[in-house]
Design an enzyme around this catalytic site. Structure first.
Site, short mmCIF file in Angstrom:
data_model
loop_
_atom_site.label_atom_id
_atom_site.label_comp_id
_atom_site.label_asym_id
_atom_site.label_seq_id
_atom_site.Cartn_x
_atom_site.Cartn_y
_atom_site.Cartn_z
N GLY A 55 -16.14 32.35 -11.77
CA GLY A 55 -17.29 31.69 -11.16
C GLY A 55 -17.03 30.99 -9.83
O GLY A 55 -16.38 31.52 -8.93
N ASN A 74 -13.92 21.29 -9.93
CA ASN A 74 -14.94 22.27 -10.28
C ASN A 74 -14.95 22.61 -11.78
O ASN A 74 -16.00 22.92 -12.33
CB ASN A 74 -14.70 23.55 -9.46
CG ASN A 74 -15.43 24.74 -10.01
OD1 ASN A 74 -16.63 24.88 -9.85
ND2 ASN A 74 -14.71 25.63 -10.70
N TYR A 115 -25.23 17.76 -21.60
CA TYR A 115 -24.74 18.39 -20.35
C TYR A 115 -25.27 17.59 -19.16
O TYR A 115 -24.51 17.27 -18.23
CB TYR A 115 -25.18 19.86 -20.26
CG TYR A 115 -24.73 20.49 -18.95
CD1 TYR A 115 -23.38 20.71 -18.68
CD2 TYR A 115 -25.65 20.85 -17.96
CE1 TYR A 115 -22.95 21.26 -17.47
CE2 TYR A 115 -25.24 21.40 -16.76
CZ TYR A 115 -23.89 21.61 -16.52
OH TYR A 115 -23.47 22.14 -15.31
N ASP A 121 -5.14 22.59 -19.42
CA ASP A 121 -6.48 22.23 -19.91
C ASP A 121 -6.79 20.84 -19.34
O ASP A 121 -6.05 19.88 -19.61
CB ASP A 121 -6.43 22.19 -21.45
CG ASP A 121 -7.81 21.98 -22.07
OD1 ASP A 121 -8.66 21.30 -21.44
OD2 ASP A 121 -8.03 22.49 -23.18
N VAL A 122 -7.87 20.74 -18.56
CA VAL A 122 -8.16 19.43 -17.93
C VAL A 122 -8.47 18.35 -18.96
O VAL A 122 -8.46 17.16 -18.64
CB VAL A 122 -9.33 19.51 -16.90
CG1 VAL A 122 -8.99 20.42 -15.72
CG2 VAL A 122 -10.64 19.93 -17.55
N THR A 139 -10.44 30.37 -12.50
CA THR A 139 -10.29 31.67 -13.17
C THR A 139 -11.61 32.43 -13.26
O THR A 139 -11.65 33.55 -13.76
CB THR A 139 -9.73 31.50 -14.60
OG1 THR A 139 -10.61 30.60 -15.30
CG2 THR A 139 -8.32 30.93 -14.60
P1 NDP Z 1 -17.64 29.60 -15.17
O1 NDP Z 1 -17.73 29.57 -16.65
O2 NDP Z 1 -17.84 30.88 -14.47
O3 NDP Z 1 -16.24 28.95 -14.70
C1 NDP Z 1 -15.80 27.74 -15.26
C2 NDP Z 1 -14.37 27.47 -14.86
O4 NDP Z 1 -13.98 26.20 -15.40
C3 NDP Z 1 -13.40 28.50 -15.38
O5 NDP Z 1 -12.45 28.80 -14.41
C4 NDP Z 1 -12.74 27.80 -16.56
O6 NDP Z 1 -11.38 28.24 -16.68
C5 NDP Z 1 -12.75 26.35 -16.08
N1 NDP Z 1 -12.65 25.43 -17.23
C6 NDP Z 1 -13.56 25.22 -18.21
N2 NDP Z 1 -13.09 24.37 -19.12
C7 NDP Z 1 -11.82 24.04 -18.71
C8 NDP Z 1 -10.80 23.23 -19.25
N3 NDP Z 1 -10.96 22.54 -20.40
N4 NDP Z 1 -9.63 23.12 -18.58
C9 NDP Z 1 -9.45 23.80 -17.43
N5 NDP Z 1 -10.38 24.58 -16.87
C10 NDP Z 1 -11.54 24.72 -17.51
O7 NDP Z 1 -18.73 28.52 -14.67
P2 NDP Z 1 -19.20 28.10 -13.19
O8 NDP Z 1 -18.31 28.65 -12.17
O9 NDP Z 1 -20.65 28.36 -13.10
O10 NDP Z 1 -19.02 26.53 -13.32
C11 NDP Z 1 -18.17 25.78 -12.47
C12 NDP Z 1 -18.70 24.38 -12.35
O11 NDP Z 1 -20.00 24.41 -11.76
C13 NDP Z 1 -18.88 23.63 -13.67
O12 NDP Z 1 -18.51 22.28 -13.48
C14 NDP Z 1 -20.38 23.74 -13.93
O13 NDP Z 1 -20.85 22.69 -14.72
C15 NDP Z 1 -20.90 23.66 -12.52
N6 NDP Z 1 -22.24 24.19 -12.27
C16 NDP Z 1 -22.57 25.48 -12.59
C17 NDP Z 1 -23.83 25.95 -12.28
C18 NDP Z 1 -24.26 27.33 -12.63
O14 NDP Z 1 -25.49 27.57 -12.72
N7 NDP Z 1 -23.37 28.29 -12.79
C19 NDP Z 1 -24.81 25.12 -11.57
C20 NDP Z 1 -24.35 23.78 -11.30
C21 NDP Z 1 -23.11 23.35 -11.62
P3 NDP Z 1 -10.63 28.57 -18.07
O15 NDP Z 1 -11.68 29.01 -19.05
O16 NDP Z 1 -9.65 29.63 -17.68
O17 NDP Z 1 -9.98 27.29 -18.43
C1 8X3 Z 2 -25.80 24.30 -14.31
C2 8X3 Z 2 -27.19 24.71 -13.98
O1 8X3 Z 2 -29.61 24.66 -14.67
O2 8X3 Z 2 -28.01 25.16 -16.40
O3 8X3 Z 2 -25.52 22.99 -13.98
O4 8X3 Z 2 -28.20 22.93 -15.57
S1 8X3 Z 2 -28.29 24.35 -15.22
#
Ligand code: NDP
Ligand code: 8X3
Length: 252
Positions: free
Chosen positions: A13, A87, A153, A60-61, A11
C-alpha cells in the site's frame, strides 16, 4: 541533497509506494514491516531499479522491544535519518460498538497509536541530535469525523491527529517539522485487512467511484518534503473527487 528516509509499513500500500517514490528521486530508504520476504523483495527492487541503497528492518510496531532493537540495529552510517514516515497501520473490523471485538480494538490501538509512538520515541533522539528532521504521520479522514461502525478505528486516527499536533508543539524548538497527511479512501490492502481477508467485501468498498491510489498519497508525502526549510505543511486532508468527508462518498 539526497536524504535518508525511514518508512514504516512498507510491505504494501501507501508505505511501499512512498518508499518507491523517495527511492526514485534518489534518496536512500529504510523500509519496515512484519513480512520479511516482501521487505527483501522491495530492497532488491529499489536497489536494482533506482540504484540507491535500501535497508529492510523486520519488526512488529506493537512490540516496544522489537522497535527498540530494530532501531538500535541500524548501522551508524544510516542513523542520520532525515524523514520518518509513520505509516504502518490498519483497520480491523467494521462493526457497531455493541458487537465489536476487543481483539480488533487491541490490534488497532496497539498498531495505530502505540506503534506510532514507539517508533517515534526511538527515532526522535536521532533527529534532535541533528537539530533537524521531518516526521510525517499518516492519519485519515477517519481522524477528522467519526463514521458509522468506525468507532475504534476513528478513535485511533483521532489519536494520530492529536499526537501529530502535540509533536509539532513539543518539537518546535528543535527545528523538526511535523506533518499529518490525512487521506480518505484509497484502494490498497487496507480493506482486505479490515474485512479479515474477505476479498469480495474489500472490493465492494470501492464500488461505484474512483478511489485514490497508493501512488497518489506517495506523491503528496513526497511533495510535503520538498518545500523550503522555513515552510511546513501541518495537516493535509485529501480525498478522491467522489468523497466529501469521512462518511460521504458519491457512488454511481
Ligand atoms: P495496507 O494494508 O496496504 O498496508 C499496511 C502496512 O502497514 C503494511 O506494510 C503492513 O506490513 C504494515 N503494518 C500493519 N500492522 C503492522 C504492525 N503491527 N507492525 C508493522 N507493520 C505493520 O494499508 P494502507 O497502505 O492503506 O495503510 C497504510 C496507512 O494508511 C495505515 O495507517 C492506514 O490506517 C492509513 N490509511 C489508509 C487509507 C486507505 O483508504 N487505504 C486511508 C487513510 C489512511 P506487514 O503486514 O508486513 O507488517
Ligand atoms: C482509511 C479510510 O474511509 O476506511 O482511513 O476510514 S476509511
Amino acid at each position: 541533497m539526497k536524504k535518508t528516509v525511514l518508512v514504516t509499513g512498507a510491505t504494501a500500500g501507501f508505505g511501499k509506494a512512498i518508499a518507491i517514490k523517495f527511492a526514485s528521486e534518489g534518496n536512500r530508504v529504510i523500509i519496515t514491516g512484519r513480512r520479511n520476504e516482501r521487505l527483501n523483495e522491495l530492497v532488491e527492487e529499489i536497489q536494482n531499479k533506482y540504484e540507491v541503497e535500501a535497508l529492510g528492518l523486520c519488526f512488529d510496531v506493537r512490540s516496544e522491544d522489537q522497535v527498540i532493537s530494530a532501531i538500535e540495529s541500524i548501522p551508524e552510517n544510516w542513523k542520520n535519518i532525515d524523514i520518518l514516515v509513520n505509516n504502518a497501520g490498519l483497520a480491523s473490523g467494521l462493526d457497531p460498538i455493541q458487537t465489536g471485538s476487543t481483539e480488533d480494538w487491541d490490534k488497532m490501538i496497539d498498531t495505530n497509536v502505540k506503534g506510532l509512538l514507539y517508533v517515534s520515541s526511538a527515532i526522535i533522539p536521532l533527529l534532535m541530535a541533528q537539530k533537524k528532521g521531518h516526521i510525517i504521520n499518516i492519519g485519515s479522514t477517519a481522524g477528522k469525523e467519526v463514521y458509522p461502525s468506525g468507532n475504534v478505528y476513528c478513535a485511533s486516527k483521532h489519536a494520530v491527529d492529536a499526537i501529530t499536533k502535540g509533536m509539532r508543539i513539543d518539537l518546535l524548538q528543535h527545528g523538526i517539522k511535523v506533518t499529518q497527511i490525512a487521506p480518505g479512501a484509497a484502494e490498497t490492502e487496507f480493506s482486505i485487512v479490515r474485512f479479515h481477508g474477505d476479498e469480495q467485501r474489500a472490493k465492494d468498498a470501492y464500488n461505484g467511484y474512483q478511489p485514490m491510489t497508493a501512488e497518489d498519497i506517495a506523491e503528496l508525502v513526497y511533495y510535503s518534503t520538498t518545500l523550503p526549510t522555513h515552510l511546513c505543511i501541518n495537516d493535509l486532508v485529501v480525498t478522491s473527487l467522489a468523497q466529501a468527508n469521512s462518511y460521504l462518498i458519491h457512488r454511481t
